[in-house]
Design a protein around this motif. Structure first.
Motif, PDB file in Angstrom:
ATOM      1  N   LYS A  18      64.847 -16.083  33.793  1.00 21.63           N
ATOM      2  CA  LYS A  18      63.530 -16.874  34.060  1.00 21.63           C
ATOM      3  C   LYS A  18      63.531 -18.202  33.588  1.00 21.63           C
ATOM      4  O   LYS A  18      64.131 -18.429  32.569  1.00 21.63           O
ATOM      5  CB  LYS A  18      62.350 -15.981  33.448  1.00 21.63           C
ATOM      6  N   PRO A  19      63.035 -19.181  34.228  1.00 19.52           N
ATOM      7  CA  PRO A  19      63.066 -20.352  33.748  1.00 19.52           C
ATOM      8  C   PRO A  19      61.923 -20.636  32.573  1.00 19.52           C
ATOM      9  O   PRO A  19      61.051 -20.102  32.550  1.00 19.52           O
ATOM     10  CB  PRO A  19      62.373 -21.171  35.044  1.00 19.52           C
ATOM     11  N   VAL A  20      62.595 -21.279  31.442  1.00 18.26           N
ATOM     12  CA  VAL A  20      61.762 -21.417  30.384  1.00 18.26           C
ATOM     13  C   VAL A  20      61.952 -22.907  29.931  1.00 18.26           C
ATOM     14  O   VAL A  20      62.780 -23.462  29.859  1.00 18.26           O
ATOM     15  CB  VAL A  20      62.211 -20.719  29.116  1.00 18.26           C
ATOM     16  N   ILE A  21      60.982 -23.599  29.173  1.00 16.78           N
ATOM     17  CA  ILE A  21      60.981 -24.760  28.333  1.00 16.78           C
ATOM     18  C   ILE A  21      60.825 -24.446  26.907  1.00 16.78           C
ATOM     19  O   ILE A  21      59.817 -23.685  26.576  1.00 16.78           O
ATOM     20  CB  ILE A  21      59.763 -25.729  28.715  1.00 16.78           C
ATOM     21  N   ARG A  22      61.696 -24.586  26.120  1.00 18.51           N
ATOM     22  CA  ARG A  22      61.765 -24.434  24.745  1.00 18.51           C
ATOM     23  C   ARG A  22      61.324 -25.632  24.023  1.00 18.51           C
ATOM     24  O   ARG A  22      61.638 -26.889  24.315  1.00 18.51           O
ATOM     25  CB  ARG A  22      63.100 -23.889  24.314  1.00 18.51           C
ATOM     26  N   ALA A  23      60.293 -25.526  23.229  1.00 17.23           N
ATOM     27  CA  ALA A  23      59.708 -26.704  22.774  1.00 17.23           C
ATOM     28  C   ALA A  23      59.717 -26.587  21.116  1.00 17.23           C
ATOM     29  O   ALA A  23      59.489 -25.497  20.637  1.00 17.23           O
ATOM     30  CB  ALA A  23      58.194 -27.074  23.108  1.00 17.23           C
ATOM     31  N   SER A  24      60.125 -27.496  20.256  1.00 16.33           N
ATOM     32  CA  SER A  24      60.106 -27.574  18.998  1.00 16.33           C
ATOM     33  C   SER A  24      58.645 -27.885  18.221  1.00 16.33           C
ATOM     34  O   SER A  24      58.201 -28.646  18.882  1.00 16.33           O
ATOM     35  CB  SER A  24      61.145 -28.505  18.434  1.00 16.33           C
ATOM     36  N   ILE A  25      58.269 -26.962  17.597  1.00 10.79           N
ATOM     37  CA  ILE A  25      56.930 -27.235  16.949  1.00 10.79           C
ATOM     38  C   ILE A  25      56.796 -28.363  15.950  1.00 10.79           C
ATOM     39  O   ILE A  25      55.918 -28.990  15.888  1.00 10.79           O
ATOM     40  CB  ILE A  25      56.459 -25.947  15.987  1.00 10.79           C
ATOM     41  N   CYS A  26      58.184 -28.667  15.313  1.00  5.36           N
ATOM     42  CA  CYS A  26      58.120 -29.873  14.225  1.00  5.36           C
ATOM     43  C   CYS A  26      58.426 -31.033  15.128  1.00  5.36           C
ATOM     44  O   CYS A  26      57.717 -32.045  14.634  1.00  5.36           O
ATOM     45  CB  CYS A  26      59.418 -29.405  13.323  1.00  5.36           C
ATOM     46  N   THR A  27      59.399 -31.192  15.922  1.00  6.89           N
ATOM     47  CA  THR A  27      59.658 -32.418  16.427  1.00  6.89           C
ATOM     48  C   THR A  27      59.167 -32.842  17.773  1.00  6.89           C
ATOM     49  O   THR A  27      58.982 -33.854  18.334  1.00  6.89           O
ATOM     50  CB  THR A  27      61.136 -32.740  16.489  1.00  6.89           C
ATOM     51  N   GLY A  28      58.724 -31.689  18.415  1.00  9.25           N
ATOM     52  CA  GLY A  28      58.127 -31.858  19.788  1.00  9.25           C
ATOM     53  C   GLY A  28      59.262 -32.195  20.987  1.00  9.25           C
ATOM     54  O   GLY A  28      58.863 -32.067  22.081  1.00  9.25           O
ATOM     55  N   GLU A  29      60.450 -31.814  20.535  1.00  9.63           N
ATOM     56  CA  GLU A  29      61.695 -31.901  21.510  1.00  9.63           C
ATOM     57  C   GLU A  29      61.463 -30.852  22.456  1.00  9.63           C
ATOM     58  O   GLU A  29      61.287 -29.727  21.886  1.00  9.63           O
ATOM     59  CB  GLU A  29      63.016 -31.760  20.916  1.00  9.63           C
ATOM     60  N   GLN A  30      61.539 -30.815  23.679  1.00 10.96           N
ATOM     61  CA  GLN A  30      61.717 -29.991  24.792  1.00 10.96           C
ATOM     62  C   GLN A  30      62.955 -29.905  25.588  1.00 10.96           C
ATOM     63  O   GLN A  30      63.484 -30.937  25.826  1.00 10.96           O
ATOM     64  CB  GLN A  30      60.471 -30.196  25.672  1.00 10.96           C
ATOM     65  N   VAL A  31      63.502 -28.635  25.796  1.00  9.62           N
ATOM     66  CA  VAL A  31      64.587 -28.261  26.312  1.00  9.62           C
ATOM     67  C   VAL A  31      64.373 -27.291  27.613  1.00  9.62           C
ATOM     68  O   VAL A  31      63.773 -26.147  27.336  1.00  9.62           O
ATOM     69  CB  VAL A  31      65.846 -27.938  25.414  1.00  9.62           C
ATOM     70  N   ALA A  32      64.578 -27.695  29.041  1.00 10.23           N
ATOM     71  CA  ALA A  32      64.355 -26.877  29.860  1.00 10.23           C
ATOM     72  C   ALA A  32      65.733 -25.749  30.213  1.00 10.23           C
ATOM     73  O   ALA A  32      66.877 -26.342  29.716  1.00 10.23           O
ATOM     74  CB  ALA A  32      64.172 -27.555  31.206  1.00 10.23           C
ATOM     75  N   GLY A  33      65.662 -24.959  30.537  1.00  8.78           N
ATOM     76  CA  GLY A  33      67.001 -23.818  30.765  1.00  8.78           C
ATOM     77  C   GLY A  33      66.150 -22.603  31.225  1.00  8.78           C
ATOM     78  O   GLY A  33      65.225 -22.272  31.711  1.00  8.78           O
ATOM     79  N   PHE A  34      67.117 -21.713  31.274  1.00 10.36           N
ATOM     80  CA  PHE A  34      66.923 -20.187  31.558  1.00 10.36           C
ATOM     81  C   PHE A  34      67.100 -19.251  30.603  1.00 10.36           C
ATOM     82  O   PHE A  34      68.171 -19.355  29.881  1.00 10.36           O
ATOM     83  CB  PHE A  34      67.745 -20.030  32.922  1.00 10.36           C
ATOM     84  N   LYS A  35      66.215 -18.301  30.577  1.00  5.61           N
ATOM     85  CA  LYS A  35      66.411 -16.990  29.505  1.00  5.61           C
ATOM     86  C   LYS A  35      66.572 -15.875  30.119  1.00  5.61           C
ATOM     87  O   LYS A  35      66.173 -15.407  31.125  1.00  5.61           O
ATOM     88  CB  LYS A  35      65.032 -17.052  28.998  1.00  5.61           C
ATOM     89  N   ASN A  36      67.790 -15.012  29.656  1.00  3.66           N
ATOM     90  CA  ASN A  36      68.194 -14.014  30.121  1.00  3.66           C
ATOM     91  C   ASN A  36      67.087 -12.810  29.744  1.00  3.66           C
ATOM     92  O   ASN A  36      66.599 -12.681  28.569  1.00  3.66           O
ATOM     93  CB  ASN A  36      69.390 -13.425  29.622  1.00  3.66           C
ATOM     94  N   ILE A  37      66.709 -12.083  30.975  1.00  2.57           N
ATOM     95  CA  ILE A  37      65.373 -11.358  30.700  1.00  2.57           C
ATOM     96  C   ILE A  37      65.887  -9.969  29.803  1.00  2.57           C
ATOM     97  O   ILE A  37      65.266  -9.626  28.935  1.00  2.57           O
ATOM     98  CB  ILE A  37      64.832 -10.816  31.921  1.00  2.57           C
ATOM     99  N   HIS A  38      67.184  -9.666  30.283  1.00  3.56           N
ATOM    100  CA  HIS A  38      67.705  -8.281  29.440  1.00  3.56           C
ATOM    101  C   HIS A  38      68.143  -8.594  27.839  1.00  3.56           C
ATOM    102  O   HIS A  38      67.729  -7.663  27.183  1.00  3.56           O
ATOM    103  CB  HIS A  38      68.780  -7.892  30.097  1.00  3.56           C
ATOM    104  N   THR A  39      68.799  -9.818  27.665  1.00  2.00           N
ATOM    105  CA  THR A  39      69.495 -10.131  26.270  1.00  2.00           C
ATOM    106  C   THR A  39      68.768 -11.116  25.637  1.00  2.00           C
ATOM    107  O   THR A  39      68.675 -11.169  24.304  1.00  2.00           O
ATOM    108  CB  THR A  39      70.816 -10.480  26.406  1.00  2.00           C
TER     109      THR A  39
END
Length: 72
Positions: A18-39
């Motif tokens: 599934k498509p996900v944006i990971r964001a850092s709480i400290c720096t606010g940096e955001q990375v877009a990618g895909f997260k495996n639903i099963h693992t």
């Protein structure tokens, strides 16, 4: 001749990731990618510096704004 180059839509495995944006709480940096639903493994695709980068990611993979989630 000198028009804008159209982005080609790339496909991803909608059944396993599934498509996900990971964001850092400290720096606010955001990375877009895909997260495996099963693992739960996250695969980084691109750094999101501004709203334009996010739109490029969404259009590149044919994702609507409602399909993507944000994780901290």
């Amino acid at each position: 001749m000198f028009g804008k180059k159209k982005l080609q839509v790339e496909y991803y495995d909608k059944e396993n990731v599934k498509p996900v944006i990971r964001a850092s709480i400290c720096t606010g940096e955001q990375v877009a990618g895909f997260k495996n639903i099963h693992t739960g493994k996250f695969e980084e695709i691109m750094l999101i510096r501004d709203e334009r980068d996010k739109e490029v990611f969404l259009s590149r993979y044919g994702i609507s704004a409602g399909e993507i989630t944000k994780e901290y």
